[in-house]
Write an enzyme that holds these catalytic residues in place. Sequence first.
Site, PDB file in Angstrom:
ATOM      1  N   GLY A 289       0.890  -1.259   0.070  1.00  0.00           N
ATOM      2  CA  GLY A 289       0.117   0.047  -0.055  1.00  0.00           C
ATOM      3  C   GLY A 289       0.849   1.010   0.029  1.00  0.00           C
ATOM      4  O   GLY A 289       0.223   2.443   0.138  1.00  0.00           O
ATOM      5  N   GLN A 290       2.020   1.208  -0.144  1.00  0.00           N
ATOM      6  CA  GLN A 290       3.032   2.381  -0.132  1.00  0.00           C
ATOM      7  C   GLN A 290       2.827   3.323  -1.287  1.00  0.00           C
ATOM      8  O   GLN A 290       2.817   2.322  -2.616  1.00  0.00           O
ATOM      9  CB  GLN A 290       4.373   2.123  -0.062  1.00  0.00           C
ATOM     10  CG  GLN A 290       5.376   3.235   0.165  1.00  0.00           C
ATOM     11  CD  GLN A 290       6.675   3.190   0.317  1.00  0.00           C
ATOM     12  OE1 GLN A 290       7.233   1.742   0.357  1.00  0.00           O
ATOM     13  NE2 GLN A 290       7.568   3.935   0.474  1.00  0.00           N
ATOM     14  N   VAL A 292       4.032   6.570  -1.830  1.00  0.00           N
ATOM     15  CA  VAL A 292       5.298   7.595  -1.716  1.00  0.00           C
ATOM     16  C   VAL A 292       6.461   6.864  -1.561  1.00  0.00           C
ATOM     17  O   VAL A 292       6.495   6.465  -0.529  1.00  0.00           O
ATOM     18  CB  VAL A 292       5.083   8.740  -0.921  1.00  0.00           C
ATOM     19  CG1 VAL A 292       6.308   9.731  -1.263  1.00  0.00           C
ATOM     20  CG2 VAL A 292       3.860   9.668  -1.075  1.00  0.00           C
ATOM     21  N   HIS A 296       8.908   6.636   5.139  1.00  0.00           N
ATOM     22  CA  HIS A 296       8.135   7.393   5.958  1.00  0.00           C
ATOM     23  C   HIS A 296       7.444   6.686   6.840  1.00  0.00           C
ATOM     24  O   HIS A 296       6.878   5.452   6.687  1.00  0.00           O
ATOM     25  CB  HIS A 296       7.140   8.397   5.155  1.00  0.00           C
ATOM     26  CG  HIS A 296       6.117   7.717   4.282  1.00  0.00           C
ATOM     27  ND1 HIS A 296       6.551   7.494   3.094  1.00  0.00           N
ATOM     28  CD2 HIS A 296       4.903   7.247   4.459  1.00  0.00           C
ATOM     29  CE1 HIS A 296       5.511   7.031   2.541  1.00  0.00           C
ATOM     30  NE2 HIS A 296       4.432   6.717   3.313  1.00  0.00           N
ATOM     31  N   HIS A 298       4.141   6.725   9.490  1.00  0.00           N
ATOM     32  CA  HIS A 298       2.860   7.344  10.056  1.00  0.00           C
ATOM     33  C   HIS A 298       2.658   7.499  11.491  1.00  0.00           C
ATOM     34  O   HIS A 298       3.067   6.228  12.004  1.00  0.00           O
ATOM     35  CB  HIS A 298       1.497   6.690   9.304  1.00  0.00           C
ATOM     36  CG  HIS A 298       1.656   6.673   7.927  1.00  0.00           C
ATOM     37  ND1 HIS A 298       0.844   7.363   7.060  1.00  0.00           N
ATOM     38  CD2 HIS A 298       2.091   5.624   6.964  1.00  0.00           C
ATOM     39  CE1 HIS A 298       0.851   7.276   5.716  1.00  0.00           C
ATOM     40  NE2 HIS A 298       1.739   6.026   5.761  1.00  0.00           N
TER      41      HIS A 298
HETATM   42  P1  5GP Z   1       1.829   5.673   2.108  1.00  0.00           P
HETATM   43  O1  5GP Z   1       0.440   5.564   1.345  1.00  0.00           O
HETATM   44  O2  5GP Z   1       2.932   5.824   1.161  1.00  0.00           O
HETATM   45  O3  5GP Z   1       2.080   5.075   3.103  1.00  0.00           O
HETATM   46  O4  5GP Z   1       1.675   7.193   2.620  1.00  0.00           O
HETATM   47  C1  5GP Z   1       1.747   8.448   1.910  1.00  0.00           C
HETATM   48  C2  5GP Z   1       1.225   9.505   2.673  1.00  0.00           C
HETATM   49  O5  5GP Z   1       1.651  10.710   2.267  1.00  0.00           O
HETATM   50  C3  5GP Z   1      -0.208   9.563   2.309  1.00  0.00           C
HETATM   51  O6  5GP Z   1      -0.668   9.512   3.729  1.00  0.00           O
HETATM   52  C4  5GP Z   1      -0.590  10.956   1.744  1.00  0.00           C
HETATM   53  O7  5GP Z   1      -1.536  11.672   2.532  1.00  0.00           O
HETATM   54  C5  5GP Z   1       0.658  11.679   2.111  1.00  0.00           C
HETATM   55  N1  5GP Z   1       1.304  12.622   1.254  1.00  0.00           N
HETATM   56  C6  5GP Z   1       1.327  12.301  -0.231  1.00  0.00           C
HETATM   57  N2  5GP Z   1       1.933  13.440  -0.798  1.00  0.00           N
HETATM   58  C7  5GP Z   1       1.907  14.461   0.150  1.00  0.00           C
HETATM   59  C8  5GP Z   1       2.448  15.785   0.200  1.00  0.00           C
HETATM   60  O8  5GP Z   1       2.946  16.120  -0.850  1.00  0.00           O
HETATM   61  N3  5GP Z   1       2.579  16.421   1.126  1.00  0.00           N
HETATM   62  C9  5GP Z   1       2.184  15.751   2.588  1.00  0.00           C
HETATM   63  N4  5GP Z   1       2.178  16.542   3.599  1.00  0.00           N
HETATM   64  N5  5GP Z   1       1.909  14.577   2.557  1.00  0.00           N
HETATM   65  C10 5GP Z   1       1.674  13.859   1.511  1.00  0.00           C
END
Ligand code: 5GP
Length: 329
Positions: A289-290, A292, A296, A298
């Site tokens: 589910g990643q 970005v 990181h 959460h």
């Molecule tokens: P993942 O789905 O990779 O675990 O989480 C990516 C997180 O990054 C998501 O919760 C999404 O809301 C957040 N996110 C994506 N793009 C941006 C951005 O440009 N700025 C910020 N502050 N959060 C972002």
Amino acid sequence: MTYEQLVDFLENKMSMSNVYQPLLITALVGAGGMATVRQLAQVFLSQDESQLLYYEKRVKEMPLAVLKRHKVVTSNGKLVSLNARNLTLEQSAHLRLICERRLQSFVQKRRIRIWDYRLLDDDPVSDSLRFRVLKAAGGRCQLCGITAKECPLDVDYIIPRSRGGKTELANLQALCSQCNRSKPSRDDTDFRSWPSPSSDPTCVFCQITILAKVIERNGSVFAIPDENPATPGHLLVIPARHTPDLFSMTERERLDADQLLRVLQARISAEDKYVAGFNVGSNCGDAAGQTVGHAHIHLIPRRRGDITDPRGGIRGALLEKRIYQRDIR
Ligand code: 5GP
Ligand code: ZN
């Protein structure tokens, strides 16, 4: 320049790489429009955290230690008190006069050497050498990866001058002022050999490290509010270096992240009495589910009743598997 033009400059035209411009303008406005260079320097000094930390350390080492030994003062954590209490106005004035006299005669004897003028020593790092160091570092702090635009970069001696370190490219590295300040003076780690604090121009988190969005930093990592918060206060803890996921983070990055998570957790809990729990987690890989591709973590504050049945928490990564029966084996 009119008042309106100054407002326009402050709001739209002033690009900031440090705090000095607004500080100087605040000081000038406060002083009725005019001040001496010395007065302005005093304003900078009173706001310069590195100088304040330096003098806090100074106070504790000397003279506090000596005065405590002589039972002149007591100190209890951050508070220092004079042991002679209930002084009358005259007594206070007399004590100040004696201190002033002792100061004067000391200054007369020692002249300018009473202050630590090493700070004004010619900086042996020439502009061209500084340029080569910053260029070799790609314009980024070699510890946390922050760019020179976001935080001023210092040229740091790997082996300090006091221990014979030479002023040459091989002994110099670029560190941002925050990393440089937190580096113990005896530490001679050569951060240039660390994983390169590279950045990916197509990566959304590599572009995000502008200070306005960063709410907190800790060494090699920083925290920002999630753009699409799962709950109010949802934060992301992100290494400054571009790296794919939690598993490719270095030990140092994981330690920094862990500390930062704890600080943020405590802060959120203190600021929002409705926060009763947290989900902490990292999606590693798009199959998990990643979305970005820059590591990181959460940090999601949870409040009672924010969903009907919170049991299972991050097991909800596989939605149908979130709730389970404890007695089923
Ligand atoms: P993942 O789905 O990779 O675990 O989480 C990516 C997180 O990054 C998501 O919760 C999404 O809301 C957040 N996110 C994506 N793009 C941006 C951005 O440009 N700025 C910020 N502050 N959060 C972002
Ligand atoms: Zn990135």
